[in-house]
Design a protein around this motif. Structure first.
Motif, PDB file in Angstrom:
ATOM      1  N   ARG A  35      -0.701  12.507  34.975  1.00  0.00           N
ATOM      2  CA  ARG A  35      -1.192  13.558  36.239  1.00  0.00           C
ATOM      3  C   ARG A  35      -2.250  14.554  35.493  1.00  0.00           C
ATOM      4  NH1 ARG A  35       1.651  17.763  39.278  1.00  0.00           N
ATOM      5  NH2 ARG A  35       1.374  18.756  37.259  1.00  0.00           N
ATOM      6  N   ASN A  36      -1.540  15.114  34.385  1.00  0.00           N
ATOM      7  CA  ASN A  36      -2.211  16.408  33.717  1.00  0.00           C
ATOM      8  C   ASN A  36      -3.442  15.760  32.822  1.00  0.00           C
ATOM      9  OD1 ASN A  36      -0.727  18.345  34.678  1.00  0.00           O
ATOM     10  ND2 ASN A  36       0.988  18.004  33.107  1.00  0.00           N
ATOM     11  N   PHE A  37      -3.487  14.533  32.414  1.00  0.00           N
ATOM     12  CA  PHE A  37      -4.269  14.126  31.518  1.00  0.00           C
ATOM     13  C   PHE A  37      -5.708  13.435  32.568  1.00  0.00           C
ATOM     14  CE2 PHE A  37      -6.795  10.231  30.049  1.00  0.00           C
ATOM     15  CZ  PHE A  37      -7.183  10.677  28.874  1.00  0.00           C
ATOM     16  N   VAL A  38      -5.376  13.108  33.852  1.00  0.00           N
ATOM     17  CA  VAL A  38      -6.414  12.786  34.548  1.00  0.00           C
ATOM     18  C   VAL A  38      -7.156  13.917  35.046  1.00  0.00           C
ATOM     19  CG1 VAL A  38      -6.793  11.903  36.866  1.00  0.00           C
ATOM     20  CG2 VAL A  38      -5.226  10.677  35.287  1.00  0.00           C
ATOM     21  N   LEU A  39      -6.124  14.951  35.422  1.00  0.00           N
ATOM     22  CA  LEU A  39      -6.839  16.160  35.791  1.00  0.00           C
ATOM     23  C   LEU A  39      -7.681  17.061  35.076  1.00  0.00           C
ATOM     24  CD1 LEU A  39      -3.791  17.690  37.857  1.00  0.00           C
ATOM     25  CD2 LEU A  39      -5.942  16.804  39.069  1.00  0.00           C
ATOM     26  N   CYS A  40      -7.093  16.921  33.731  1.00  0.00           N
ATOM     27  CA  CYS A  40      -8.015  17.830  32.582  1.00  0.00           C
ATOM     28  C   CYS A  40      -8.964  16.861  32.348  1.00  0.00           C
ATOM     29  CB  CYS A  40      -6.931  17.554  31.450  1.00  0.00           C
ATOM     30  SG  CYS A  40      -7.715  18.482  29.825  1.00  0.00           S
ATOM     31  N   ALA A  41      -9.073  15.473  32.303  1.00  0.00           N
ATOM     32  CA  ALA A  41     -10.517  14.944  32.019  1.00  0.00           C
ATOM     33  C   ALA A  41     -11.416  15.171  33.061  1.00  0.00           C
ATOM     34  CB  ALA A  41     -10.020  13.430  31.946  1.00  0.00           C
ATOM     35  N   ILE A  44     -12.723  18.554  32.737  1.00  0.00           N
ATOM     36  CA  ILE A  44     -13.838  18.839  31.636  1.00  0.00           C
ATOM     37  C   ILE A  44     -14.996  18.177  31.870  1.00  0.00           C
ATOM     38  CG2 ILE A  44     -14.175  18.110  29.103  1.00  0.00           C
ATOM     39  CD1 ILE A  44     -11.215  18.545  28.829  1.00  0.00           C
ATOM     40  N   THR A  45     -15.026  16.809  32.566  1.00  0.00           N
ATOM     41  CA  THR A  45     -16.109  16.124  32.864  1.00  0.00           C
ATOM     42  C   THR A  45     -17.094  16.881  33.868  1.00  0.00           C
ATOM     43  OG1 THR A  45     -15.098  13.957  32.396  1.00  0.00           O
ATOM     44  CG2 THR A  45     -16.924  13.748  33.860  1.00  0.00           C
ATOM     45  N   MET A  46     -16.310  17.297  34.786  1.00  0.00           N
ATOM     46  CA  MET A  46     -17.331  18.046  36.091  1.00  0.00           C
ATOM     47  C   MET A  46     -17.927  18.991  35.383  1.00  0.00           C
ATOM     48  SD  MET A  46     -17.101  16.374  38.791  1.00  0.00           S
ATOM     49  CE  MET A  46     -17.856  17.590  39.968  1.00  0.00           C
ATOM     50  N   GLU A  47     -17.267  20.080  34.551  1.00  0.00           N
ATOM     51  CA  GLU A  47     -17.810  21.322  33.893  1.00  0.00           C
ATOM     52  C   GLU A  47     -19.035  20.759  33.103  1.00  0.00           C
ATOM     53  OE1 GLU A  47     -17.471  24.733  33.877  1.00  0.00           O
ATOM     54  OE2 GLU A  47     -16.843  24.220  35.925  1.00  0.00           O
ATOM     55  N   ASP A 285      -0.996  22.176  35.541  1.00  0.00           N
ATOM     56  CA  ASP A 285      -0.233  23.126  34.693  1.00  0.00           C
ATOM     57  C   ASP A 285      -0.849  24.289  34.245  1.00  0.00           C
ATOM     58  OD1 ASP A 285       1.857  21.681  35.589  1.00  0.00           O
ATOM     59  OD2 ASP A 285       2.291  20.704  33.758  1.00  0.00           O
ATOM     60  N   SER A 286      -0.376  25.363  34.263  1.00  0.00           N
ATOM     61  CA  SER A 286      -1.231  26.736  33.650  1.00  0.00           C
ATOM     62  C   SER A 286      -1.722  26.352  32.276  1.00  0.00           C
ATOM     63  CB  SER A 286      -0.233  27.871  33.766  1.00  0.00           C
ATOM     64  OG  SER A 286      -0.169  28.207  35.241  1.00  0.00           O
ATOM     65  N   ILE A 287      -0.713  25.989  31.321  1.00  0.00           N
ATOM     66  CA  ILE A 287      -0.952  25.960  30.046  1.00  0.00           C
ATOM     67  C   ILE A 287      -2.069  24.714  29.695  1.00  0.00           C
ATOM     68  CG2 ILE A 287       0.961  24.080  29.242  1.00  0.00           C
ATOM     69  CD1 ILE A 287      -0.513  27.403  27.395  1.00  0.00           C
ATOM     70  N   VAL A 288      -1.943  23.770  30.535  1.00  0.00           N
ATOM     71  CA  VAL A 288      -2.945  22.650  30.745  1.00  0.00           C
ATOM     72  C   VAL A 288      -4.324  23.320  30.971  1.00  0.00           C
ATOM     73  CG1 VAL A 288      -3.671  20.475  31.662  1.00  0.00           C
ATOM     74  CG2 VAL A 288      -1.318  20.729  31.072  1.00  0.00           C
ATOM     75  N   LYS A 289      -4.279  24.183  31.841  1.00  0.00           N
ATOM     76  CA  LYS A 289      -5.731  24.885  32.306  1.00  0.00           C
ATOM     77  C   LYS A 289      -6.311  25.492  30.898  1.00  0.00           C
ATOM     78  CE  LYS A 289      -7.864  27.944  35.441  1.00  0.00           C
ATOM     79  NZ  LYS A 289      -8.391  28.671  34.362  1.00  0.00           N
ATOM     80  N   ALA A 295     -11.269  23.185  25.703  1.00  0.00           N
ATOM     81  CA  ALA A 295     -11.719  22.142  25.181  1.00  0.00           C
ATOM     82  C   ALA A 295     -13.131  21.713  25.914  1.00  0.00           C
ATOM     83  CB  ALA A 295     -10.927  20.762  25.750  1.00  0.00           C
ATOM     84  N   THR A 296     -13.250  22.290  27.018  1.00  0.00           N
ATOM     85  CA  THR A 296     -14.797  22.348  27.517  1.00  0.00           C
ATOM     86  C   THR A 296     -15.600  23.120  26.620  1.00  0.00           C
ATOM     87  OG1 THR A 296     -13.674  22.035  29.867  1.00  0.00           O
ATOM     88  CG2 THR A 296     -15.991  22.750  29.767  1.00  0.00           C
ATOM     89  N   ILE A 297     -15.250  24.421  26.269  1.00  0.00           N
ATOM     90  CA  ILE A 297     -16.197  25.267  25.307  1.00  0.00           C
ATOM     91  C   ILE A 297     -16.460  24.623  24.100  1.00  0.00           C
ATOM     92  CG2 ILE A 297     -16.364  27.098  24.143  1.00  0.00           C
ATOM     93  CD1 ILE A 297     -14.477  28.677  26.248  1.00  0.00           C
ATOM     94  N   VAL A 298     -15.391  23.825  23.406  1.00  0.00           N
ATOM     95  CA  VAL A 298     -15.695  23.067  22.129  1.00  0.00           C
ATOM     96  C   VAL A 298     -16.463  21.943  22.352  1.00  0.00           C
ATOM     97  CG1 VAL A 298     -14.537  21.864  20.367  1.00  0.00           C
ATOM     98  CG2 VAL A 298     -13.415  23.895  21.076  1.00  0.00           C
TER      99      VAL A 298
END
Length: 362
Positions: A35-41, A44-47, A285-289, A295-298
């Protein structure tokens, strides 16, 4: 393993519960990771998508959008309003809409920040903007301190100081370059710093005031959002007509399929992103955010170095600034008070924000 007590024949008996099935626990942990991986992806993709399309539509057209930026903002607000109405009309939540002028204020603030975002995409590379806009953290803490007399812990104060150092290093890294000899790097940086501070202050104030209105006014939150989008469509349309002198769809530059697609992508991605990103961040999760934001900035820095080498060049000082921002973000999150209330602020690069929890700003 947990224990409980009960009485048998007048004597207390300690009962040990059976240990949880390790297989079920592993499945639950695996599900959380997925779930965290999907949300993270998705985050990042939308941003990346909305910033690249917004900046690219300007850079591939000689430094100006094909149509005026204010017109693009008005179209974005219109699309958001249409999406909300289409999705929630079947639930009949909008039939009992109670109209209030209070939402005019946050709608105005969000309209200004969205116009600032599109304007900065004419003159400021997204990697620089992404680092400068981190000042929202400081702005929000200041607002809560002044308005609600809510302080912060010494460790979080140190984290904000380190964050300021990282932002300053990013601004002075020399990674951004002017479009011409007449437009030096420092002019871009100074203009970007001023715009980011204004945008941060407005979006933070709007999110705090919106949270107050949500608590004050009863009813489904979607009704409140529809009202804000109605006000926002009206105000951004009037501003577009004024700034373009009655010609909001005047063409700037040469029309091509690629440039039209970039404008279309900007409108769609910014509209959908404004609606979906807060919901995505809320479930992360807060730390995932924290790691997702960095990661988005990089990734944005690498993409802009590849796609827009005349506007941005990745260098070691900028990478060091990102590491400092990451360290301050992790420190800020780890120093959350144990008695923190349910306060949260979710902010987007475009200036939209959804107030959820100011103690989890990062």
């Amino acid at each position: 393993m947990s224990t409980s007590k009960k009485e048998e024949n007048g004597h207390p008996v300690i009962i040990q519960d059976e240990p949880a099935d390790s297989g079920e626990l592993d499945k639950e942990q695996s599900g959380d990771r997925v779930r965290n991986f999907v949300l993270c992806a998705g985050f990042i993709t939308m941003e990346l998508g909305k910033q690249i399309s917004a900046f690219g539509s300007s850079q591939f057209n000689g430094g100006r959008h094909l149509i005026h930026a204010s017109t693009i903002v008005a179209l974005i607000e219109l699309v958001k309003l249409c999406i909300c109405v289409c999705l929630f009309s079947p639930k009949k939540e909008l039939t009992s809409l109670k109209f209030t002028w209070n939402f005019l204020i946050p709608a105005f603030m969000y309209g200004v920040t969205n116009n600032l975002f599109l304007y900065t995409m004419n003159v400021t590379p997204p990697p620089l903007w992404n680092t400068l806009i981190q000042t929202r953290v400081i702005m929000t803490v200041v607002i809560y301190r002044i308005v609600f007399k809510k302080g912060t812990t010494p460790m979080r104060g140190l984290a904000m100081f380190i964050l300021i150092l990282g932002i300053t290093l990013a601004a002075l890294s020399g990674s951004s370059t002017g479009r011409s000899v007449q437009e030096p790097t420092m002019r871009i940086v100074i203009r970007a710093v001023v715009l980011s501070l204004v945008s941060s202050a407005l979006s933070s104030a709007a999110s705090v005031y919106t949270e107050y209105l949500y608590k004050k006014n009863n009813g489904p939150s979607m009704q409140h959002q529809v009202q804000m989008y109605l006000f926002s469509v009206g105000m951004t349309t009037v501003w577009s007509l004024y700034i373009t002198k009655g010609h909001p769809f005047a063409i700037h530059g040469r029309v091509s399929v690629g440039r039209i697609l970039l404008i279309f992508a900007t409108v769609i991605l910014c509209s959908i992103g404004s609606l979906l990103l807060p919901a995505i961040v809320k479930k992360m999760d807060s730390i995932v955010k924290v790691y997702s934001s960095v990661a988005t900035i990089v990734l944005m820095a690498f993409l802009c170095t590849w796609l827009f080498p005349k506007s941005f060049q990745l260098n070691l000082p900028y990478l060091a600034a990102i590491l400092i921002i990451l360290a301050s973000s992790v420190m800020y999150e780890r120093a959350k008070p144990k008695d923190a209330s349910s306060e949260k602020l979710v902010t987007l690069s475009s200036g939209d924000a959804l107030s959820l929890d100011p103690e989890k700003i990062l």
